[in-house]
Design a protein around this motif. Structure first.
Motif, PDB file in Angstrom:
ATOM      1  N   GLU A   1     -10.884   2.187  -3.491  1.00  0.00           N
ATOM      2  CA  GLU A   1     -10.739   1.118  -2.515  1.00  0.00           C
ATOM      3  C   GLU A   1      -9.322   1.098  -1.952  1.00  0.00           C
ATOM      4  OE1 GLU A   1     -13.961  -2.082  -4.376  1.00  0.00           O
ATOM      5  OE2 GLU A   1     -11.799  -2.488  -4.475  1.00  0.00           O
ATOM      6  N   LEU A   2      -9.212   0.777  -0.675  1.00  0.00           N
ATOM      7  CA  LEU A   2      -7.925   0.667   0.006  1.00  0.00           C
ATOM      8  C   LEU A   2      -7.678  -0.780   0.404  1.00  0.00           C
ATOM      9  CD1 LEU A   2      -8.103   3.814   2.249  1.00  0.00           C
ATOM     10  CD2 LEU A   2      -6.103   3.250   0.897  1.00  0.00           C
ATOM     11  N   SER A   3      -6.409  -1.181   0.345  1.00  0.00           N
ATOM     12  CA  SER A   3      -6.025  -2.499   0.841  1.00  0.00           C
ATOM     13  C   SER A   3      -4.603  -2.413   1.379  1.00  0.00           C
ATOM     14  CB  SER A   3      -6.124  -3.568  -0.251  1.00  0.00           C
ATOM     15  OG  SER A   3      -5.258  -3.266  -1.329  1.00  0.00           O
ATOM     16  N   MET A   4      -4.201  -3.421   2.147  1.00  0.00           N
ATOM     17  CA  MET A   4      -2.920  -3.363   2.850  1.00  0.00           C
ATOM     18  C   MET A   4      -2.286  -4.741   2.896  1.00  0.00           C
ATOM     19  SD  MET A   4      -2.418  -2.341   6.890  1.00  0.00           S
ATOM     20  CE  MET A   4      -2.935  -0.643   6.640  1.00  0.00           C
ATOM     21  N   ILE A   5      -0.959  -4.788   2.709  1.00  0.00           N
ATOM     22  CA  ILE A   5      -0.214  -6.025   2.886  1.00  0.00           C
ATOM     23  C   ILE A   5       1.037  -5.730   3.709  1.00  0.00           C
ATOM     24  CG2 ILE A   5      -1.038  -7.106   0.760  1.00  0.00           C
ATOM     25  CD1 ILE A   5       1.607  -6.408  -0.550  1.00  0.00           C
ATOM     26  N   LYS A   6       1.532  -6.744   4.387  1.00  0.00           N
ATOM     27  CA  LYS A   6       2.694  -6.589   5.257  1.00  0.00           C
ATOM     28  C   LYS A   6       3.978  -6.690   4.446  1.00  0.00           C
ATOM     29  CE  LYS A   6       4.867  -8.719   9.318  1.00  0.00           C
ATOM     30  NZ  LYS A   6       4.761  -9.831  10.308  1.00  0.00           N
ATOM     31  N   LEU A   7       4.951  -5.825   4.776  1.00  0.00           N
ATOM     32  CA  LEU A   7       6.251  -5.899   4.128  1.00  0.00           C
ATOM     33  C   LEU A   7       7.027  -7.107   4.643  1.00  0.00           C
ATOM     34  CD1 LEU A   7       5.696  -2.936   3.168  1.00  0.00           C
ATOM     35  CD2 LEU A   7       8.120  -2.513   3.549  1.00  0.00           C
ATOM     36  N   PRO A   8       7.815  -7.736   3.773  1.00  0.00           N
ATOM     37  CA  PRO A   8       8.635  -8.869   4.220  1.00  0.00           C
ATOM     38  C   PRO A   8       9.619  -8.423   5.294  1.00  0.00           C
ATOM     39  CG  PRO A   8       8.577  -8.745   1.829  1.00  0.00           C
ATOM     40  CD  PRO A   8       7.989  -7.463   2.343  1.00  0.00           C
ATOM     41  N   PRO A   9       9.800  -9.223   6.338  1.00  0.00           N
ATOM     42  CA  PRO A   9      10.753  -8.837   7.398  1.00  0.00           C
ATOM     43  C   PRO A   9      12.164  -9.182   6.984  1.00  0.00           C
ATOM     44  CG  PRO A   9       9.693 -10.905   7.950  1.00  0.00           C
ATOM     45  CD  PRO A   9       9.093 -10.450   6.651  1.00  0.00           C
ATOM     46  N   PRO A  10      13.165  -8.516   7.588  1.00  0.00           N
ATOM     47  CA  PRO A  10      12.969  -7.297   8.387  1.00  0.00           C
ATOM     48  C   PRO A  10      13.182  -6.075   7.505  1.00  0.00           C
ATOM     49  CG  PRO A  10      15.179  -8.114   8.722  1.00  0.00           C
ATOM     50  CD  PRO A  10      14.544  -9.021   7.693  1.00  0.00           C
ATOM     51  N   PRO A  11      12.327  -5.046   7.567  1.00  0.00           N
ATOM     52  CA  PRO A  11      12.542  -3.858   6.736  1.00  0.00           C
ATOM     53  C   PRO A  11      13.740  -3.064   7.219  1.00  0.00           C
ATOM     54  CG  PRO A  11      10.732  -3.489   8.247  1.00  0.00           C
ATOM     55  CD  PRO A  11      11.144  -4.927   8.412  1.00  0.00           C
ATOM     56  N   GLY A  12      14.495  -2.487   6.304  1.00  0.00           N
ATOM     57  CA  GLY A  12      15.638  -1.666   6.679  1.00  0.00           C
ATOM     58  C   GLY A  12      15.207  -0.252   7.017  1.00  0.00           C
TER      59      GLY A  12
ATOM     60  N   ARG B   1      -3.109  -9.707  -4.234  1.00  0.00           N
ATOM     61  CA  ARG B   1      -4.154 -10.397  -3.480  1.00  0.00           C
ATOM     62  C   ARG B   1      -3.617 -11.597  -2.704  1.00  0.00           C
ATOM     63  NH1 ARG B   1      -9.227  -8.634  -4.318  1.00  0.00           N
ATOM     64  NH2 ARG B   1      -9.607  -7.292  -6.150  1.00  0.00           N
ATOM     65  N   ASN B   2      -2.647 -12.287  -3.295  1.00  0.00           N
ATOM     66  CA  ASN B   2      -2.045 -13.446  -2.624  1.00  0.00           C
ATOM     67  C   ASN B   2      -0.875 -13.055  -1.722  1.00  0.00           C
ATOM     68  OD1 ASN B   2      -3.871 -15.066  -3.966  1.00  0.00           O
ATOM     69  ND2 ASN B   2      -2.417 -15.682  -5.566  1.00  0.00           N
ATOM     70  N   LYS B   3      -0.557 -11.763  -1.683  1.00  0.00           N
ATOM     71  CA  LYS B   3       0.525 -11.243  -0.848  1.00  0.00           C
ATOM     72  C   LYS B   3       1.859 -11.935  -1.145  1.00  0.00           C
ATOM     73  CE  LYS B   3      -2.805 -10.162   2.802  1.00  0.00           C
ATOM     74  NZ  LYS B   3      -3.194 -10.321   4.220  1.00  0.00           N
ATOM     75  N   GLU B   4       2.132 -12.088  -2.426  1.00  0.00           N
ATOM     76  CA  GLU B   4       3.348 -12.772  -2.868  1.00  0.00           C
ATOM     77  C   GLU B   4       4.436 -11.768  -3.228  1.00  0.00           C
ATOM     78  OE1 GLU B   4       2.368 -15.327  -6.082  1.00  0.00           O
ATOM     79  OE2 GLU B   4       1.100 -16.665  -4.874  1.00  0.00           O
ATOM     80  N   TRP B   5       5.616 -11.959  -2.644  1.00  0.00           N
ATOM     81  CA  TRP B   5       6.769 -11.110  -2.902  1.00  0.00           C
ATOM     82  C   TRP B   5       7.904 -11.947  -3.500  1.00  0.00           C
ATOM     83  CZ3 TRP B   5       7.055  -5.830  -1.322  1.00  0.00           C
ATOM     84  CH2 TRP B   5       6.003  -5.389  -0.521  1.00  0.00           C
TER      85      TRP B   5
END
Length: 237
Positions: free
Chosen positions: A95-106, A141-145
């Motif tokens: 299975e594949l899943s995706m989350i967004k990186l916290p801005p702004p990426p270097g 799953r909660n996209k917590e960083w």
């Protein structure tokens, strides 16, 4: 286009820099990518198998990747919004899943294993002012960083100001391995301990002197460290 050309001219090795590859991928038009995922089955004869056919989010994978607990993680850019994302592929469930990186990426990022959790090590400002950011995925799953910012000790700044470094994974103790991007004497790599906020210098001896004086076009090199979990397996064809 002028900015891209300038970065190519600034490259001393003749190779396309990692940040430039990311920039080029991010500029590609939205309709230029069709993402498919295939795995090579390690068995006698071997075979390719397509997986996650229902995962239809087009993206441009980067070379930054790490495998932990039977899950492959890699960074990528999406077409539609030019957003930097982190993709996971579960080797068992496929299975594949995706989350967004916290801005702004270097522009200088690395995926690492941080205490059993996948993390993004941002060392874009290490050479300039000794600053690094560590973004840890606390809950996928909660996209917590969570974020940890460190400033290098002033007495160690001289170790990182003479050239740019590339991150090459972590040690068993969780220290990040930093290798110089160019072959410059004396040649050494660094071990960055996040817990102590300390750099350990490991000098490499035995490199022929004439290697350092070669034309920059021929000085392209790479250093790889063997992961302790890696092993060689013989397969009959």
């Amino acid at each position: 286009e002028e900015e891209v050309e300038r970065k190519m001219q600034d490259s001393e090795t003749g190779e396309i820099p990692e940040d430039l590859m990311i920039e080029i991928a991010a500029r590609l038009p939205a309709k230029s990518t069709i993402s498919e995922h295939w795995v090579f089955v390690l068995e006698a004869g071997g075979s390719w198998k397509r997986v996650a056919e229902d995962f239809r989010t087009p993206h441009h994978p980067s070379r930054q990747q790490v495998t932990m607990n039977n899950v492959l993680y890699y960074m990528a850019f999406t077409d539609s919004s030019q957003t930097c994302v982190l993709v996971s592929f579960d080797i068992r469930s496929e299975e594949l899943s995706m989350i967004k990186l916290p801005p702004p990426p270097g522009k200088r990022l690395a995926l690492i294993n941080y205490g059993g959790k996948v993390a993004v090590f941002d060392f874009s400002l290490l050479k300039e002012n000794g600053l690094v950011d560590l973004w840890v995925v606390e809950h996928w799953r909660n996209k917590e960083w969570s974020r940890k910012t460190l400033f290098l000790q002033p007495c160690q700044m001289h170790l990182v100001t003479h050239c740019f470094f590339t991150a090459k994974g972590t040690t068993l103790k969780g220290q990040v391995l930093l290798v110089p991007q160019y072959l410059i004497p004396p040649f050494y790599f660094l071990c960055y301990d996040f817990q102590l906020n300390h750099l350990k210098k490991v000098e490499i001896s035995g490199i022929p002197d004439h290697w350092f004086t070669m034309d920059s076009f021929f000085k392209s090199f790479d250093v790889e460290f063997m992961d302790p979990t890696e092993n060689v397996k013989y397969l009959e064809s």
